[in-house]
Write a protein that holds these residues in place. Structure first.
Motif, PDB file in Angstrom:
ATOM      1  N   PHE A  21      43.610   2.790  26.319  1.00 27.09           N
ATOM      2  CA  PHE A  21      44.029   1.654  27.123  1.00 27.09           C
ATOM      3  C   PHE A  21      45.038   0.849  26.314  1.00 27.09           C
ATOM      4  CE2 PHE A  21      40.255   0.382  24.814  1.00 27.09           C
ATOM      5  CZ  PHE A  21      40.488  -0.928  24.413  1.00 27.09           C
ATOM      6  N   VAL A  22      45.639  -0.134  26.954  1.00 25.69           N
ATOM      7  CA  VAL A  22      46.644  -0.970  26.299  1.00 25.69           C
ATOM      8  C   VAL A  22      46.082  -2.378  26.177  1.00 25.69           C
ATOM      9  CG1 VAL A  22      48.977  -1.937  26.481  1.00 25.69           C
ATOM     10  CG2 VAL A  22      48.537   0.433  27.154  1.00 25.69           C
ATOM     11  N   GLU A  23      46.189  -2.945  24.996  1.00 28.35           N
ATOM     12  CA  GLU A  23      45.721  -4.304  24.716  1.00 28.35           C
ATOM     13  C   GLU A  23      46.874  -5.060  24.068  1.00 28.35           C
ATOM     14  OE1 GLU A  23      42.921  -7.371  24.565  1.00 28.35           O
ATOM     15  OE2 GLU A  23      42.491  -5.375  25.318  1.00 28.35           O
ATOM     16  N   ALA A  24      47.325  -6.128  24.693  1.00 33.61           N
ATOM     17  CA  ALA A  24      48.448  -6.934  24.188  1.00 33.61           C
ATOM     18  C   ALA A  24      49.672  -6.072  23.887  1.00 33.61           C
ATOM     19  CB  ALA A  24      48.020  -7.728  22.947  1.00 33.61           C
ATOM     20  N   GLY A  25      49.925  -5.080  24.739  1.00 32.51           N
ATOM     21  CA  GLY A  25      51.091  -4.223  24.599  1.00 32.51           C
ATOM     22  C   GLY A  25      50.959  -3.107  23.581  1.00 32.51           C
ATOM     23  N   ALA A  26      49.802  -3.003  22.922  1.00 30.51           N
ATOM     24  CA  ALA A  26      49.603  -1.969  21.900  1.00 30.51           C
ATOM     25  C   ALA A  26      48.579  -0.942  22.372  1.00 30.51           C
ATOM     26  CB  ALA A  26      49.114  -2.612  20.597  1.00 30.51           C
ATOM     27  N   PRO A  27      48.727   0.315  21.952  1.00 31.84           N
ATOM     28  CA  PRO A  27      47.763   1.348  22.360  1.00 31.84           C
ATOM     29  C   PRO A  27      46.432   1.202  21.612  1.00 31.84           C
ATOM     30  CG  PRO A  27      49.391   2.287  20.875  1.00 31.84           C
ATOM     31  CD  PRO A  27      49.800   0.868  21.124  1.00 31.84           C
ATOM     32  N   TRP A  28      45.362   1.284  22.363  1.00 32.31           N
ATOM     33  CA  TRP A  28      44.002   1.211  21.831  1.00 32.31           C
ATOM     34  C   TRP A  28      43.210   2.409  22.311  1.00 32.31           C
ATOM     35  CZ3 TRP A  28      40.809  -3.054  19.788  1.00 32.31           C
ATOM     36  CH2 TRP A  28      41.588  -4.065  19.208  1.00 32.31           C
ATOM     37  N   VAL A  29      42.093   2.669  21.638  1.00 27.63           N
ATOM     38  CA  VAL A  29      41.181   3.713  22.063  1.00 27.63           C
ATOM     39  C   VAL A  29      39.772   3.111  22.131  1.00 27.63           C
ATOM     40  CG1 VAL A  29      40.785   4.592  19.702  1.00 27.63           C
ATOM     41  CG2 VAL A  29      40.374   6.082  21.659  1.00 27.63           C
ATOM     42  N   GLY A  30      39.103   3.403  23.225  1.00 30.27           N
ATOM     43  CA  GLY A  30      37.689   3.057  23.355  1.00 30.27           C
ATOM     44  C   GLY A  30      36.922   4.349  23.134  1.00 30.27           C
ATOM     45  N   PHE A  31      35.725   4.250  22.591  1.00 30.39           N
ATOM     46  CA  PHE A  31      34.946   5.465  22.346  1.00 30.39           C
ATOM     47  C   PHE A  31      33.463   5.157  22.365  1.00 30.39           C
ATOM     48  CE2 PHE A  31      36.680   3.638  18.498  1.00 30.39           C
ATOM     49  CZ  PHE A  31      35.594   3.505  17.644  1.00 30.39           C
ATOM     50  N   ALA A  32      32.696   6.191  22.590  1.00 32.44           N
ATOM     51  CA  ALA A  32      31.238   6.065  22.657  1.00 32.44           C
ATOM     52  C   ALA A  32      30.615   7.133  21.779  1.00 32.44           C
ATOM     53  CB  ALA A  32      30.774   6.227  24.097  1.00 32.44           C
ATOM     54  N   LEU A  33      29.538   6.751  21.107  1.00 28.10           N
ATOM     55  CA  LEU A  33      28.791   7.705  20.309  1.00 28.10           C
ATOM     56  C   LEU A  33      27.319   7.366  20.377  1.00 28.10           C
ATOM     57  CD1 LEU A  33      28.689   6.832  16.615  1.00 28.10           C
ATOM     58  CD2 LEU A  33      30.311   5.621  18.048  1.00 28.10           C
ATOM     59  N   VAL A  34      26.504   8.363  20.107  1.00 22.18           N
ATOM     60  CA  VAL A  34      25.066   8.169  20.040  1.00 22.18           C
ATOM     61  C   VAL A  34      24.686   8.305  18.572  1.00 22.18           C
ATOM     62  CG1 VAL A  34      22.802   9.021  20.734  1.00 22.18           C
ATOM     63  CG2 VAL A  34      24.705   9.073  22.355  1.00 22.18           C
ATOM     64  N   ALA A  35      24.305   7.188  17.986  1.00 20.20           N
ATOM     65  CA  ALA A  35      23.869   7.197  16.586  1.00 20.20           C
ATOM     66  C   ALA A  35      22.342   7.213  16.588  1.00 20.20           C
ATOM     67  CB  ALA A  35      24.408   5.984  15.853  1.00 20.20           C
ATOM     68  N   ARG A  36      21.760   8.108  15.856  1.00 22.53           N
ATOM     69  CA  ARG A  36      20.302   8.283  15.859  1.00 22.53           C
ATOM     70  C   ARG A  36      19.535   7.008  15.578  1.00 22.53           C
ATOM     71  NH1 ARG A  36      19.192  13.684  12.357  1.00 22.53           N
ATOM     72  NH2 ARG A  36      20.667  15.001  13.446  1.00 22.53           N
ATOM     73  N   LEU A  37      20.082   6.156  14.738  1.00 21.97           N
ATOM     74  CA  LEU A  37      19.358   4.960  14.333  1.00 21.97           C
ATOM     75  C   LEU A  37      19.548   3.793  15.290  1.00 21.97           C
ATOM     76  CD1 LEU A  37      20.155   5.247  10.546  1.00 21.97           C
ATOM     77  CD2 LEU A  37      18.061   5.889  11.711  1.00 21.97           C
ATOM     78  N   HIS A  38      20.286   3.999  16.349  1.00 26.88           N
ATOM     79  CA  HIS A  38      20.518   2.954  17.332  1.00 26.88           C
ATOM     80  C   HIS A  38      19.881   3.380  18.646  1.00 26.88           C
ATOM     81  CE1 HIS A  38      23.405   1.177  14.592  1.00 26.88           C
ATOM     82  NE2 HIS A  38      23.899   2.384  14.419  1.00 26.88           N
ATOM     83  N   ALA A  39      19.483   2.414  19.408  1.00 28.47           N
ATOM     84  CA  ALA A  39      18.905   2.720  20.715  1.00 28.47           C
ATOM     85  C   ALA A  39      20.044   3.002  21.691  1.00 28.47           C
ATOM     86  CB  ALA A  39      18.062   1.553  21.195  1.00 28.47           C
ATOM     87  N   GLY A  40      20.112   4.223  22.153  1.00 24.04           N
ATOM     88  CA  GLY A  40      21.108   4.580  23.146  1.00 24.04           C
ATOM     89  C   GLY A  40      22.506   4.736  22.601  1.00 24.04           C
ATOM     90  N   HIS A  52      32.218  11.043  14.528  1.00 21.17           N
ATOM     91  CA  HIS A  52      31.850  11.762  15.746  1.00 21.17           C
ATOM     92  C   HIS A  52      31.821  10.806  16.926  1.00 21.17           C
ATOM     93  CE1 HIS A  52      29.884  14.215  18.691  1.00 21.17           C
ATOM     94  NE2 HIS A  52      28.935  13.309  18.806  1.00 21.17           N
ATOM     95  N   VAL A  53      32.486  11.185  18.015  1.00 25.04           N
ATOM     96  CA  VAL A  53      32.418  10.425  19.262  1.00 25.04           C
ATOM     97  C   VAL A  53      32.068  11.376  20.395  1.00 25.04           C
ATOM     98  CG1 VAL A  53      34.007   8.622  18.498  1.00 25.04           C
ATOM     99  CG2 VAL A  53      34.914  10.587  19.718  1.00 25.04           C
TER     100      VAL A  53
END
Length: 152
Positions: A43-62, A36-37
């Motif tokens: 974005f592109v990193e060193a010419g390759a496609p990348w994905v950034g993502f964010a999730l809220v995990a209950r056991l982590h702060a924020g 789940h995200v």
């Protein structure tokens, strides 16, 4: 190596993504795994496609942010029969003391009780699911050393 018995739900970790503990549902009816995200961006990193993502995990702060190289993008049919195009990444999974690389897609699982769904390709050749079992591999707690008496 013999397959390790796991329950239909377990604690798992995705250490390369900074997620040391997640509730995971182990679903042999699902081919692929899904995380789940809340949001994702490309974005592109060193010419390759990348994905950034964010999730809220209950056991982590924020909110937790992570990134991974995109290994594929393909259509996935969810349990309701809806087909959507999803991004797939590869990362390490730690489950029941075993660490292995898996492929998983990034999805909106906000209505689900488990942020991580592990499908049969992630479980194959290492785990067997006991449908009556639940959290069979709890994280072991560190034992504290015995207290020493204080001098008065």
């Amino acid at each position: 190596m013999a397959a390790i018995a796991v329950g239909w739900r377990e604690w798992a970790a995705l250490p390369e993504l900074g997620l040391p503990r997640l509730r995971a549902k182990l679903d042999t009816g699902a081919r692929s795994s899904a995380l789940h995200v809340e949001r994702q961006w490309r974005f592109v990193e060193a010419g390759a496609p990348w994905v950034g993502f964010a999730l809220v995990a209950r056991l982590h702060a924020g909110e937790v942010e992570a990134a991974a190289a995109i290994v594929d993008e393909r259509m996935v049919t969810d349990s309701g029969g809806h087909r959507t195009s999803r991004v797939f990444v590869r990362t390490k999974l730690r489950l029941a003391g075993i660490e292995r690389e898996i492929e998983m897609n990034l999805a909106d699982r906000c209505g689900m009780r488990f942020p991580l769904l592990l499908g049969r390709t992630a479980l194959a050749d290492a785990f067997v699911v006991d449908p009556a079992g639940s959290f069979l591999h709890r994280r072991r707690r560190m034992r504290r050393p015995p207290e020493t008496p204080r001098d008065v």
